[in-house]
Enzyme design. Structure first.
Site, short mmCIF file in Angstrom:
data_model
loop_
_atom_site.label_atom_id
_atom_site.label_comp_id
_atom_site.label_asym_id
_atom_site.label_seq_id
_atom_site.Cartn_x
_atom_site.Cartn_y
_atom_site.Cartn_z
N LYS A 1 5.25 0.28 8.21
CA LYS A 1 4.81 1.55 7.64
C LYS A 1 5.99 2.51 7.68
O LYS A 1 6.49 2.85 8.76
CB LYS A 1 3.62 2.10 8.43
CG LYS A 1 3.01 3.37 7.89
CD LYS A 1 1.79 3.75 8.73
CE LYS A 1 1.14 5.03 8.25
NZ LYS A 1 -0.04 5.38 9.10
N ALA B 1 3.13 7.81 3.60
CA ALA B 1 3.99 6.64 3.80
C ALA B 1 3.56 5.51 2.89
O ALA B 1 2.50 5.56 2.26
CB ALA B 1 3.92 6.20 5.27
N GLN B 2 4.41 4.48 2.83
CA GLN B 2 4.02 3.25 2.16
C GLN B 2 4.30 2.08 3.09
O GLN B 2 5.10 2.17 4.01
CB GLN B 2 4.73 3.08 0.82
CG GLN B 2 6.22 2.97 0.85
CD GLN B 2 6.80 3.05 -0.57
OE1 GLN B 2 6.52 3.99 -1.33
NE2 GLN B 2 7.63 2.07 -0.93
N ASP C 1 -10.89 8.25 11.57
CA ASP C 1 -11.00 8.09 10.11
C ASP C 1 -11.45 6.68 9.73
O ASP C 1 -10.69 5.92 9.12
CB ASP C 1 -9.65 8.41 9.47
CG ASP C 1 -9.74 8.58 7.96
OD1 ASP C 1 -10.86 8.83 7.46
OD2 ASP C 1 -8.71 8.47 7.27
N GLY D 1 0.84 -1.20 0.00
CA GLY D 1 0.00 0.00 0.00
C GLY D 1 0.87 1.24 0.00
O GLY D 1 1.96 1.25 0.57
N ALA D 2 0.39 2.30 -0.68
CA ALA D 2 1.14 3.55 -0.72
C ALA D 2 0.15 4.71 -0.69
O ALA D 2 -0.84 4.71 -1.43
CB ALA D 2 2.00 3.63 -1.98
N ALA D 3 0.40 5.68 0.18
CA ALA D 3 -0.46 6.86 0.28
C ALA D 3 0.42 8.10 0.31
O ALA D 3 1.62 8.03 0.01
CB ALA D 3 -1.34 6.77 1.52
N SER D 4 -0.15 9.23 0.68
CA SER D 4 0.57 10.49 0.54
C SER D 4 1.66 10.69 1.57
O SER D 4 2.57 11.50 1.37
CB SER D 4 -0.42 11.66 0.61
OG SER D 4 -1.17 11.59 1.81
#
Length: 559
Positions: free
Chosen positions: A187, A171-172, A319, A166-169
């Site tokens: 993470k 961290a991955q 969230d 998984g990759a987001a804004s």
């Protein structure tokens, strides 16, 4: 006829701003060239480009509002129609800006959409943003791991998958196996992300202050600061680990919820190592069908999880979107929920939590006087009458909790139409931050159960049950209530709260039986209410259900 929208020459403005900003940056870079690495120079240039896009977007939007609304009477139908069109165009501009700039701009767009204080055109448009980015090469991630866990970090692992799961804004995440054979998820924060955060949040704050200077009626100066505070907490993985452990402690006796364990010896501010769980997003209906799990049971477990957080613990995961709540095929009922991403939590004020428990009981019992009184305590003032429509979908005058009559819907539609955006903002501004946090979480939960095609009554049932329990906890020494070691007291409280819960349900049912709804619709409504709220497998549910059906089948019943 509405004035023709003014098409601001965005490209020309972009060129001017880019030229100015680049010249200034080049001068600064030349003056300090000895102290700047190539990576930092690239980061500054990238920041200037993102800032230029932001300034151009804001300038275009300001001019669009100024020219499109010029000469229109503020309360006229033409004004309402035109401003809605401008809102939509502006929201689409900001959507393009967030998608182009990525990173914190995407997170800022999501944050703004979640606040529910901007016009609905902004909220609905920006809510489509997806926090997905292209992953970084593993050699970049490897450097972060070395800096945080030591140059020999790889010796602590049996294997590390270089392809991220998984990759987001920010961290991955990479899958790994420890020497002990334990599967973990690592993470890893991007090395440049904190510098970018400071750059981007300063830009957002500057633009917000500029708009407030140009338009004194602009009342959103607090948004960039609130966003910066939220993002700062997300960048501290140590705090995220603490949040996770506290949540796990709260639910340690709950067999339906799984919260990954933290491996502290492999956790720093930039690296978080946690137990690995497999699962699918909670709203993946194909997966639920594949493993033979009823979506209604999953939705009920989700609502119970967050109802306990809100009404009992007063410590809420901030969230709960579908990607952060997984369904695992392991569990005593054929599944369990895995709660991820513990970066943002809200700890409710204890007095507020108690009042919110009372508010929910008042909403379910249709106690308008108590609802208004509690609304005053929250600071809602004259807007307290809208609390039922926000949480239960009924008006303050409604006599039945499962929905509004056609007449009530028409009345409410007419009343809401008369409200201005300033009214909505005044209401949101007057409410305590804890209330806004619950609104945000509740909206996400409702969105999930709608996707799962589950009755809204399940949410009403579950919230009512936990509101009763949470209020009893307040009366009978709340701290002991929250500690599962006190088994005898927990059983006693569960028994008392169950009695109180069914007392409320019976009052609601009696009110529904004797209201003015036509009998045919009455039977249908209450049967749906009973099926969704009590459950046919429950002894008390069967008892009340049977009594109701006998009442409906009495000889003089008229349909």
């Amino acid at each position: 006829m509405a004035p023709k929208p003014f098409n601001f020459p965005a490209k020309r403005t972009t060129a001017i701003f880019l030229l100015t900003a680049t010249t200034a940056a080049a001068a600064a870079a030349t003056a300090n060239s000895d102290n700047l690495s190539a990576d930092k120079i690239r980061a500054q240039i990238h920041g200037i480009v993102r800032t230029t896009r932001a300034i151009s977007t804001v300038a275009s939007t300001v001019v669009d509002y100024e020219f499109s609304l010029r000469g229109l009477q503020k309360h006229s139908d033409q004004y309402h129609q035109t401003i809605s069109q401008v809102h939509q165009r502006s929201a689409e501009r900001f959507l393009k800006l967030c998608e182009a700039n990525k990173g914190f701009y995407v997170k800022a767009g999501q944050f703004i959409a979640s606040q529910k204080v901007l016009p609905r055109e902004y909220s609905s448009t920006l809510s489509s943003l997806q926090d997905q980015v292209s992953p970084l090469p593993f050699k970049v991630i490897e450097k972060v791991l070395k800096d945080n866990l030591g140059p020999d970090f790889s010796e602590k692992f049996l294997s590390i998958d270089e392809r991220p799961i998984g990759a987001a804004s920010i961290a991955q995440v990479h899958y790994a196996v420890l020497k002990s054979g334990q599967e973990v998820a690592i993470k890893v924060q991007y090395p440049w992300i904190e510098q970018q955060m400071h750059f981007d949040t300063r830009t957002m704050y500057f633009l917000s202050k500029t708009i407030a200077w140009l338009y004194p009626q602009y009342r959103f100066e607090w948004l960039p600061l609130a966003f910066a505070k939220t993002v700062s907490s997300e960048l501290d993985f140590v705090q995220e680990a603490r949040n996770s452990e506290r949540a796990a402690k709260n639910f340690r006796n709950n067999k339906m919820v799984r919260i990954p364990d933290v491996f502290w010896e492999l956790t720093t501010r930039q690296v978080l190592t946690m137990q690995f769980y497999t699962g699918h997003k909670i709203d993946d209906l194909d997966f639920l069908n594949e493993i033979g799990v009823d979506p209604e049971k999953v939705a009920k477990s989700l609502i119970e999880l967050f109802a306990e957080m809100i009404f009992v613990h007063g410590y809420i995961h901030g969230d709960p979107h579908p990607g952060n709540v997984l369904v695992s095929p392991e569990g005593h009922n054929g599944f369990s929920l895995v709660l991820l991403d513990h970066a943002v939590y809200r700890e409710l004020d204890e007095e507020f939590r108690e009042d919110f428990c009372q508010l929910w009981e008042a909403l379910i019992l249709k106690d308008s006087k108590k609802t208004m009184w509690l609304g005053e305590r929250f600071g809602a003032g004259k807007y307290s009458r809208y609390l039922p429509i926000i949480f239960t979908g009924t008006t303050i005058e409604s006599k039945y909790s499962s929905g509004m009559s056609i007449k009530e819907k028409e009345t409410m539609k007419h009343e809401l139409k008369s409200l201005m955006f300033e009214d909505l903002f005044s209401f949101m501004e007057s409410m305590p931050p804890d209330f806004i946090a619950i609104l945000h979480v509740d909206a996400l939960l409702r969105s999930i159960i709608r996707k799962m095609d589950v009755s809204r009554l399940i949410r009403l049932l579950t919230y009512t049950k936990y509101a009763v329990y949470g209020r009893l906890c307040s009366k009978l020494d709340g701290e002991l209530c929250k500690m599962p070691d006190f088994a005898v007291k927990a059983v006693f409280l569960s028994f008392i709260s169950t009695l109180r819960y069914f007392h409320i349900l019976i009052k609601v049912l009696i009110g529904a039986i004797f209201d003015s709804t036509p009998w045919r619709q009455k039977v249908k409504n209450i049967q749906n209410y009973l099926n969704c709220k009590i459950g046919s497998s429950d002894f008390w549910g069967l008892l009340v259900h049977s009594a109701f059906l006998l009442f409906c089948m009495r000889p003089n019943a008229s349909f």
